[in-house]
Design an enzyme around this catalytic site. Sequence first.
Site, PDB file in Angstrom:
ATOM      1  N   LYS A  61     -12.176  17.243 -41.008  1.00  0.00           N
ATOM      2  CA  LYS A  61     -13.114  16.539 -40.138  1.00  0.00           C
ATOM      3  C   LYS A  61     -12.625  16.586 -38.702  1.00  0.00           C
ATOM      4  O   LYS A  61     -11.437  16.759 -38.418  1.00  0.00           O
ATOM      5  CB  LYS A  61     -13.300  15.088 -40.586  1.00  0.00           C
ATOM      6  CG  LYS A  61     -12.044  14.210 -40.576  1.00  0.00           C
ATOM      7  CD  LYS A  61     -11.700  13.595 -39.237  1.00  0.00           C
ATOM      8  CE  LYS A  61     -10.441  12.722 -39.305  1.00  0.00           C
ATOM      9  NZ  LYS A  61      -9.903  12.377 -37.969  1.00  0.00           N
TER      10      LYS A  61
ATOM     11  N   PRO B 156      -4.728  21.458 -41.472  1.00  0.00           N
ATOM     12  CA  PRO B 156      -3.408  21.167 -40.898  1.00  0.00           C
ATOM     13  C   PRO B 156      -2.822  19.860 -41.428  1.00  0.00           C
ATOM     14  O   PRO B 156      -3.538  18.875 -41.625  1.00  0.00           O
ATOM     15  CB  PRO B 156      -3.690  21.070 -39.397  1.00  0.00           C
ATOM     16  CG  PRO B 156      -4.918  21.872 -39.187  1.00  0.00           C
ATOM     17  CD  PRO B 156      -5.737  21.721 -40.427  1.00  0.00           C
TER      18      PRO B 156
ATOM     19  N   ALA C 106      -0.690  16.517 -41.033  1.00  0.00           N
ATOM     20  CA  ALA C 106      -0.410  15.565 -39.941  1.00  0.00           C
ATOM     21  C   ALA C 106      -1.069  16.021 -38.649  1.00  0.00           C
ATOM     22  O   ALA C 106      -0.487  15.917 -37.571  1.00  0.00           O
ATOM     23  CB  ALA C 106       1.095  15.396 -39.744  1.00  0.00           C
ATOM     24  N   GLY C 107      -2.307  16.517 -38.769  1.00  0.00           N
ATOM     25  CA  GLY C 107      -2.987  17.075 -37.609  1.00  0.00           C
ATOM     26  C   GLY C 107      -4.175  16.290 -37.111  1.00  0.00           C
ATOM     27  O   GLY C 107      -4.893  16.750 -36.231  1.00  0.00           O
TER      28      GLY C 107
ATOM     29  N   MET D 127      -6.883  15.708 -38.803  1.00  0.00           N
ATOM     30  CA  MET D 127      -8.113  16.285 -39.343  1.00  0.00           C
ATOM     31  C   MET D 127      -8.364  15.855 -40.788  1.00  0.00           C
ATOM     32  O   MET D 127      -9.163  16.465 -41.500  1.00  0.00           O
ATOM     33  CB  MET D 127      -8.073  17.806 -39.241  1.00  0.00           C
ATOM     34  CG  MET D 127      -7.980  18.304 -37.802  1.00  0.00           C
ATOM     35  SD  MET D 127      -8.090  20.091 -37.649  1.00  0.00           S
ATOM     36  CE  MET D 127      -9.841  20.347 -37.969  1.00  0.00           C
ATOM     37  N   ALA D 128      -7.681  14.791 -41.213  1.00  0.00           N
ATOM     38  CA  ALA D 128      -7.895  14.152 -42.519  1.00  0.00           C
ATOM     39  C   ALA D 128      -7.527  15.049 -43.692  1.00  0.00           C
ATOM     40  O   ALA D 128      -8.160  14.982 -44.741  1.00  0.00           O
ATOM     41  CB  ALA D 128      -9.343  13.657 -42.654  1.00  0.00           C
ATOM     42  N   GLY D 129      -6.470  15.832 -43.557  1.00  0.00           N
ATOM     43  CA  GLY D 129      -6.042  16.678 -44.666  1.00  0.00           C
ATOM     44  C   GLY D 129      -5.592  15.880 -45.875  1.00  0.00           C
ATOM     45  O   GLY D 129      -5.974  16.174 -47.006  1.00  0.00           O
TER      46      GLY D 129
ATOM     47  N   SER E 188      -6.441  12.793 -46.584  1.00  0.00           N
ATOM     48  CA  SER E 188      -7.632  12.112 -47.098  1.00  0.00           C
ATOM     49  C   SER E 188      -8.489  13.068 -47.913  1.00  0.00           C
ATOM     50  O   SER E 188      -9.042  12.690 -48.955  1.00  0.00           O
ATOM     51  CB  SER E 188      -8.445  11.536 -45.934  1.00  0.00           C
ATOM     52  OG  SER E 188      -7.712  10.554 -45.243  1.00  0.00           O
TER      53      SER E 188
ATOM     54  N   ASP F 152     -10.229   7.223 -43.944  1.00  0.00           N
ATOM     55  CA  ASP F 152     -10.950   8.493 -43.809  1.00  0.00           C
ATOM     56  C   ASP F 152     -11.379   9.091 -45.138  1.00  0.00           C
ATOM     57  O   ASP F 152     -12.132  10.070 -45.160  1.00  0.00           O
ATOM     58  CB  ASP F 152     -10.077   9.525 -43.079  1.00  0.00           C
ATOM     59  CG  ASP F 152      -9.897   9.211 -41.604  1.00  0.00           C
ATOM     60  OD1 ASP F 152     -10.651   8.377 -41.074  1.00  0.00           O
ATOM     61  OD2 ASP F 152      -8.998   9.820 -40.985  1.00  0.00           O
TER      62      ASP F 152
END
Length: 298
Positions: free
Chosen positions: A10, A96, A98-99, A101-103, A105, A138
């Site tokens: 996201k 990514p 810890a980027g 972008m809700a990886g 989640s 998220d």
Amino acid sequence: MSVTVRVPAKVNVQLAVGAARPDGFHDLANVFLAVGLYDEITVTESPDGLRVTCEGPDADQVPLDSSNLAARAAIELGRRHGRTPDVHIHIAKDIPVAGGMAGGSADGAGALLACEALWGTGATREELLDICAELGSDVPFSLVGGAALGVGRGEKLTPLDVGGTFHWVFAMAERGLSTPAVFREFDRLTEGTAVPEPAASRDLLDALAKGEPDALAAAVSNDLQPAALSLFPELADTLAAGRAAGALTGLVSGSGPTTAFLVRDAACAEQVAEALRASGTCRSVRVAAGPVVGATVV
């Protein structure tokens, strides 16, 4: 037996943050847009009990114990339906780590949907969303996808109309940022000031509904960006490089440190991506468009 679920990343086109609440959380007005970068989560019956494995970029940074949101999702669904979570959860990372972008989640939502399909629990969509909300702010959006306004901690979702496809370039930073640390820095930077109640921007919602990238570029905002830049000042160089290359706008994605650049079309995306790769201000660059659907069994 096994089930594989694909879940998108996201970008927050608006992240309005209120003052810290007594419970330590912050009220948010969070406008999510799901974009076409994906993790794939495969859940397989396991005679050895619950275990998590991971492959892909920065997989070594992903926790493989019960703190992983994917493991927590399996445990909670099993608890509610009388199932021991004897599953092997394998995460193929492309979002990514810890980027912002809700990886993580995405992995929680994907594991939840995969376990439901594997076990045939009959859980309703409402129950799955309730579990998602327990897992993190998220996670519900990772299940739903598309575009949505999240309020409360971001977990109470209202779907939004989007009138077209928006093209993005994402620049991955050399290191990660801790979301709790960014919120703490937000609290420090806003201490002693009147923090307004978070509310969605009418101009932004209209731009999404009309599918107008120029109007959206003029309306995007992220209240956590000053905190992210305070903790990671080099992100300012990445933002400047993307804007200089022709992006309509650039902003820190969520709590960062990934920076997101809105561009006019796919050709512009490739142009900005190439300039960012050559700039030396980021580790890697990805191109994606949205909105896309949320967690999906594949």
